[in-house]
Design a protein around this motif. Structure first.
Motif, mmCIF file in Angstrom:
data_model
loop_
_atom_site.group_PDB
_atom_site.id
_atom_site.type_symbol
_atom_site.label_atom_id
_atom_site.label_comp_id
_atom_site.label_asym_id
_atom_site.label_seq_id
_atom_site.Cartn_x
_atom_site.Cartn_y
_atom_site.Cartn_z
ATOM 1 N N LEU A 1 32.086 69.463 17.128
ATOM 2 C CA LEU A 1 32.350 68.084 17.550
ATOM 3 C C LEU A 1 33.309 68.036 18.735
ATOM 4 O O LEU A 1 33.162 67.193 19.628
ATOM 5 C CB LEU A 1 32.907 67.261 16.387
ATOM 6 C CG LEU A 1 31.911 66.964 15.255
ATOM 7 C CD1 LEU A 1 32.615 66.222 14.120
ATOM 8 C CD2 LEU A 1 30.723 66.150 15.768
ATOM 9 N N LEU A 2 34.292 68.941 18.762
ATOM 10 C CA LEU A 2 35.227 68.986 19.887
ATOM 11 C C LEU A 2 34.508 69.299 21.195
ATOM 12 O O LEU A 2 34.894 68.824 22.265
ATOM 13 C CB LEU A 2 36.311 70.040 19.629
ATOM 14 C CG LEU A 2 37.389 69.663 18.610
ATOM 15 C CD1 LEU A 2 38.284 70.864 18.310
ATOM 16 C CD2 LEU A 2 38.242 68.503 19.114
ATOM 17 N N ILE B 1 31.296 68.553 21.719
ATOM 18 C CA ILE B 1 30.200 67.598 21.947
ATOM 19 C C ILE B 1 30.701 66.183 22.216
ATOM 20 O O ILE B 1 30.223 65.499 23.128
ATOM 21 C CB ILE B 1 29.239 67.579 20.739
ATOM 22 C CG1 ILE B 1 28.458 68.886 20.670
ATOM 23 C CG2 ILE B 1 28.268 66.396 20.830
ATOM 24 C CD1 ILE B 1 27.531 68.975 19.467
ATOM 25 N N VAL B 2 31.675 65.729 21.423
ATOM 26 C CA VAL B 2 32.066 64.321 21.428
ATOM 27 C C VAL B 2 32.574 63.817 22.781
ATOM 28 O O VAL B 2 32.155 62.733 23.226
ATOM 29 C CB VAL B 2 33.101 64.031 20.315
ATOM 30 C CG1 VAL B 2 33.699 62.629 20.479
ATOM 31 C CG2 VAL B 2 32.448 64.170 18.941
ATOM 32 N N PRO B 3 33.469 64.537 23.490
ATOM 33 C CA PRO B 3 34.027 63.957 24.731
ATOM 34 C C PRO B 3 32.969 63.495 25.724
ATOM 35 O O PRO B 3 33.060 62.392 26.267
ATOM 36 C CB PRO B 3 34.870 65.112 25.299
ATOM 37 C CG PRO B 3 35.266 65.893 24.093
ATOM 38 C CD PRO B 3 34.074 65.844 23.181
ATOM 39 N N HIS B 4 31.980 64.326 25.999
ATOM 40 C CA HIS B 4 30.914 63.894 26.929
ATOM 41 C C HIS B 4 29.742 63.260 26.193
ATOM 42 O O HIS B 4 28.996 62.476 26.765
ATOM 43 C CB HIS B 4 30.426 65.064 27.795
ATOM 44 C CG HIS B 4 29.817 66.186 27.017
ATOM 45 N ND1 HIS B 4 30.578 67.171 26.448
ATOM 46 C CD2 HIS B 4 28.522 66.480 26.715
ATOM 47 C CE1 HIS B 4 29.783 68.038 25.836
ATOM 48 N NE2 HIS B 4 28.528 67.633 25.978
ATOM 49 N N GLY B 5 29.606 63.602 24.899
ATOM 50 C CA GLY B 5 28.488 63.078 24.117
ATOM 51 C C GLY B 5 28.527 61.573 23.927
ATOM 52 O O GLY B 5 27.478 60.931 23.797
ATOM 53 N N ILE B 6 29.743 60.992 23.931
ATOM 54 C CA ILE B 6 29.839 59.534 23.752
ATOM 55 C C ILE B 6 29.251 58.785 24.954
ATOM 56 O O ILE B 6 28.972 57.588 24.869
ATOM 57 C CB ILE B 6 31.301 59.078 23.513
ATOM 58 C CG1 ILE B 6 32.219 59.535 24.642
ATOM 59 C CG2 ILE B 6 31.809 59.573 22.170
ATOM 60 C CD1 ILE B 6 33.648 59.039 24.519
ATOM 61 N N PHE B 7 29.049 59.503 26.056
ATOM 62 C CA PHE B 7 28.370 58.919 27.212
ATOM 63 C C PHE B 7 26.938 59.448 27.333
ATOM 64 O O PHE B 7 26.016 58.692 27.645
ATOM 65 C CB PHE B 7 29.131 59.241 28.507
ATOM 66 C CG PHE B 7 30.482 58.598 28.583
ATOM 67 C CD1 PHE B 7 30.615 57.286 29.006
ATOM 68 C CD2 PHE B 7 31.624 59.292 28.215
ATOM 69 C CE1 PHE B 7 31.859 56.673 29.073
ATOM 70 C CE2 PHE B 7 32.876 58.696 28.275
ATOM 71 C CZ PHE B 7 32.990 57.382 28.696
ATOM 72 N N GLU B 8 26.763 60.744 27.086
ATOM 73 C CA GLU B 8 25.460 61.363 27.294
ATOM 74 C C GLU B 8 24.415 60.890 26.285
ATOM 75 O O GLU B 8 23.270 60.586 26.665
ATOM 76 C CB GLU B 8 25.575 62.891 27.222
ATOM 77 C CG GLU B 8 24.288 63.600 27.567
ATOM 78 C CD GLU B 8 24.466 65.105 27.696
ATOM 79 O OE1 GLU B 8 23.443 65.810 27.671
ATOM 80 O OE2 GLU B 8 25.618 65.575 27.808
ATOM 81 N N ILE B 9 24.790 60.816 25.013
ATOM 82 C CA ILE B 9 23.819 60.406 23.987
ATOM 83 C C ILE B 9 23.358 58.960 24.203
ATOM 84 O O ILE B 9 22.157 58.690 24.199
ATOM 85 C CB ILE B 9 24.382 60.632 22.571
ATOM 86 C CG1 ILE B 9 24.539 62.138 22.319
ATOM 87 C CG2 ILE B 9 23.462 60.018 21.512
ATOM 88 C CD1 ILE B 9 25.240 62.497 21.022
ATOM 89 N N PRO B 10 24.284 57.991 24.414
ATOM 90 C CA PRO B 10 23.815 56.642 24.762
ATOM 91 C C PRO B 10 22.973 56.632 26.042
ATOM 92 O O PRO B 10 22.010 55.861 26.148
ATOM 93 C CB PRO B 10 25.108 55.841 24.948
ATOM 94 C CG PRO B 10 26.102 56.554 24.108
ATOM 95 C CD PRO B 10 25.747 58.006 24.231
ATOM 96 N N GLY B 11 23.324 57.504 27.007
ATOM 97 C CA GLY B 11 22.549 57.585 28.245
ATOM 98 C C GLY B 11 21.117 58.012 27.981
ATOM 99 O O GLY B 11 20.177 57.455 28.551
#
Length: 235
Positions: free
Chosen positions: A118-119, A121-131
């Protein structure tokens, strides 16, 4: 940007999300259901996911794939446009992309250690996954535009024609007897162009999110994860 232009953009964005809320919901569910399936059935997916992951690692170690901002940005942006244009092929490409990305993220989480994954994935994932979700919804919306446009081309909406008082060049209200093919093209475009605009708005938003995600993935996520791992002795 003047206040009127800002208000127009705000209205356009709001309309694009409201008009396509079910397609956005579909994209969200496909992504996260795939993710949860991979988390709970990690072992069952190892034969599918491990060869892909090992292949990616080999490409990185050999230099075929680099983890620079430019390479990640170009890869992600090209994926966004492929999902968008791929919507034309009955939504198959955005569907596959949503499911695969969901499975990939879920597989990493399932393999663990969860906190460390999660460390990273989460920092960029909160933008990439919605993208990714919004880009896929944009592709679905593009398909909706094409299908609606063709439908109204074949069967013109005469109620729409009457409401907007659309006339021929001679000033006669268009009806079943005097409508030309050119009229059908123009009328179907007028009836459905807002759907195409919605798809482009969603595409633009997804692209912005992907650009932000690429920057964070390269310049923030590694240091962020390393800091917590080192200072909280997570390994």
């Amino acid at each position: 940007m003047t206040s009127s232009k800002f208000q127009y953009c705000k209205t356009l964005i709001k309309r694009s999300f409201i008009n396509n809320k079910y397609l956005l919901l579909l994209a969200f569910l496909l992504c996260f259901l795939s993710m949860f399936i991979a988390i709970f059935f990690t072992e069952n997916l190892s034969n599918i996911m491990d060869p892909f992951i090992h292949g990616l690692k080999r490409q990185i170690s050999s230099g075929q794939v680099t983890l620079t901002y430019n390479s990640i940005f170009l890869n992600n942006i090209s994926s966004v446009f492929r999902m968008y244009i791929g919507g034309l092929f009955f939504g198959i490409l955005p569907f596959i992309s949503l499911v695969f990305n969901g499975l990939l993220v879920g597989y990493f989480i399932g393999r663990g250690p969860v906190l460390i994954v999660l460390l990273y994935i989460v920092p960029h994932g909160i933008f990439e996954i919605p993208g990714i979700i919004i880009a896929s919804a944009a592709g679905f919306t593009l398909l909706k535009f094409v299908l609606n446009y063709l439908h109204k081309l074949i069967k013109p909406d005469y109620a729409y024609i009457n409401e907007n008082n659309i006339k021929t060049n001679d000033g006669v209200l268009i009806n079943k007897d005097n409508i030309s093919f050119k009229n059908k093209i123009i009328i179907s475009w007028g009836k459905n162009k807002h759907i195409l605009i919605d798809s482009l708005v969603l595409l633009a938003i997804s692209a912005i999110l992907i650009v932000i995600a690429a920057f964070i993935e390269v310049y923030i996520t590694p240091g962020f994860a390393h800091y917590f791992i080192k200072n909280f002795h997570l390994i």
